[in-house]
Design a protein around this motif. Structure first.
Motif, PDB file in Angstrom:
ATOM      1  N   UNK A 153      10.476  -0.929  14.568  1.00 26.73           N
ATOM      2  CA  UNK A 153       9.603  -2.086  14.735  1.00 26.73           C
ATOM      3  C   UNK A 153       8.124  -1.750  14.766  1.00 26.73           C
ATOM      4  N   UNK A 154       7.776  -0.461  14.653  1.00 27.02           N
ATOM      5  CA  UNK A 154       6.378  -0.039  14.672  1.00 27.02           C
ATOM      6  C   UNK A 154       5.804  -0.054  13.259  1.00 27.02           C
ATOM      7  N   UNK A 155       4.557  -0.523  13.128  1.00 37.59           N
ATOM      8  CA  UNK A 155       3.920  -0.460  11.814  1.00 37.59           C
ATOM      9  C   UNK A 155       3.654   1.005  11.472  1.00 37.59           C
ATOM     10  N   UNK A 156       3.747   1.318  10.199  1.00 38.40           N
ATOM     11  CA  UNK A 156       3.504   2.670   9.703  1.00 38.40           C
ATOM     12  C   UNK A 156       2.173   2.633   8.967  1.00 38.40           C
ATOM     13  N   UNK A 157       1.213   3.433   9.419  1.00 37.68           N
ATOM     14  CA  UNK A 157      -0.134   3.384   8.865  1.00 37.68           C
ATOM     15  C   UNK A 157      -0.430   4.524   7.892  1.00 37.68           C
ATOM     16  N   UNK A 158       0.603   5.200   7.428  1.00 37.93           N
ATOM     17  CA  UNK A 158       0.428   6.236   6.420  1.00 37.93           C
ATOM     18  C   UNK A 158      -0.169   5.602   5.166  1.00 37.93           C
ATOM     19  N   UNK A 159      -1.230   6.209   4.646  1.00 37.09           N
ATOM     20  CA  UNK A 159      -1.850   5.706   3.424  1.00 37.09           C
ATOM     21  C   UNK A 159      -0.960   6.042   2.222  1.00 37.09           C
ATOM     22  N   UNK A 160      -1.001   5.209   1.193  1.00 34.31           N
ATOM     23  CA  UNK A 160      -0.200   5.496  -0.004  1.00 34.31           C
ATOM     24  C   UNK A 160      -0.588   6.835  -0.612  1.00 34.31           C
ATOM     25  N   UNK A 161       0.423   7.574  -1.065  1.00 35.43           N
ATOM     26  CA  UNK A 161       0.182   8.877  -1.673  1.00 35.43           C
ATOM     27  C   UNK A 161       0.211   8.784  -3.189  1.00 35.43           C
ATOM     28  N   UNK A 162       0.264   9.908  -3.813  1.00 35.35           N
ATOM     29  CA  UNK A 162       0.287   9.958  -5.276  1.00 35.35           C
ATOM     30  C   UNK A 162       1.710   9.860  -5.808  1.00 35.35           C
ATOM     31  N   UNK A 163       2.677   9.514  -4.939  1.00 33.51           N
ATOM     32  CA  UNK A 163       4.071   9.491  -5.355  1.00 33.51           C
ATOM     33  C   UNK A 163       4.490   8.158  -5.963  1.00 33.51           C
ATOM     34  N   UNK A 164       3.543   7.352  -6.419  1.00 30.78           N
ATOM     35  CA  UNK A 164       3.905   6.097  -7.059  1.00 30.78           C
ATOM     36  C   UNK A 164       3.932   4.928  -6.106  1.00 30.78           C
ATOM     37  N   UNK A 165       3.565   5.133  -4.862  1.00 32.01           N
ATOM     38  CA  UNK A 165       3.553   4.043  -3.894  1.00 32.01           C
ATOM     39  C   UNK A 165       2.129   3.553  -3.650  1.00 32.01           C
ATOM     40  N   UNK A 166       1.318   3.568  -4.686  1.00 28.18           N
ATOM     41  CA  UNK A 166      -0.090   3.202  -4.552  1.00 28.18           C
ATOM     42  C   UNK A 166      -0.302   1.722  -4.377  1.00 28.18           C
ATOM     43  N   UNK A 167      -1.513   1.341  -4.538  1.00 30.15           N
ATOM     44  CA  UNK A 167      -1.893  -0.044  -4.302  1.00 30.15           C
ATOM     45  C   UNK A 167      -1.344  -0.995  -5.356  1.00 30.15           C
ATOM     46  N   UNK A 168      -1.043  -0.525  -6.537  1.00 33.58           N
ATOM     47  CA  UNK A 168      -0.437  -1.390  -7.545  1.00 33.58           C
ATOM     48  C   UNK A 168      -1.445  -2.240  -8.289  1.00 33.58           C
ATOM     49  N   UNK A 169      -2.702  -1.868  -8.236  1.00 31.32           N
ATOM     50  CA  UNK A 169      -3.687  -2.595  -9.040  1.00 31.32           C
ATOM     51  C   UNK A 169      -4.670  -1.668  -9.683  1.00 31.32           C
TER      52      UNK A 169
END
Length: 169
Positions: A153-169
């Motif tokens: 239930x905790x938010x995860x604040x890890x920033x997106x990495x270069x593994x394809x989980x980026x911002x998508x824009x």
């Protein structure tokens, strides 16, 4: 006189047809012939391993769910254009079906329009419109206020990495 009778008959049949098409408050009467209207099914939440975030909460279709830093416990502050990009995780009817999530963490909030939204630890849950399939988390860290949620239930604040989980824009 025969013509007047035909006009009256047509009006009566027309009104009867309109009445048959109208719904009532029972939820029945507006479904196509041969089907029955049903209340929305209970919402589903589960966990899945997504990118670098580990085991996170997903909806019944496997899509990543998010929390919004501008929300407060029990209250959504996402409306209007925000909802076009961040649709709510609707509560549906009945008790949510949970897989891998402690039921004590999950609740329902009532939005300002009266609709019900699922929440985890009191924070409303959303999807990201740009996540088109399971396993995507393109909404992670958008604007520095949108976060995936761990199974605890905790938010995860890890920033997106270069593994394809980026911002998508």
């Amino acid at each position: 006189m025969k013509r007047l009778g035909s006009v009256i008959a047509a009006l009566v049949l027309g009104l009867a047809g309109l009445t048959a098409c109208g719904g009532d408050d029972s939820g029945y009467g507006s479904a196509p012939a041969g089907t029955a209207s049903k209340a929305p099914a209970a919402a589903k939440l589960a966990t899945a391993d997504v990118g670098d975030y580990g085991k996170i909460v997903v909806d019944g279709n496997g899509r990543t769910v998010y929390v919004f830093d501008k929300d407060t416990s029990g209250t959504s502050n996402c409306s209007g254009d925000c909802l076009a990009k961040w649709p709510v995780v609707a509560a549906g009817a009945g008790t949510p079906q949970l897989d891998g999530i402690d039921a004590s963490l999950v609740s329902t909030i009532t939005r300002s329009d009266g609709s019900k939204q699922l929440a985890i630890k009191g924070l409303p849950l959303y999807l990201f419109a740009s996540d088109s399939q399971p396993g995507e988390a393109k909404g992670q860290a958008v604007g520095g206020v949108w976060w995936v949620v761990g199974a605890d239930g905790q938010k995860i604040t890890t920033k997106p990495g270069a593994s394809g989980n980026g911002y998508g824009y």
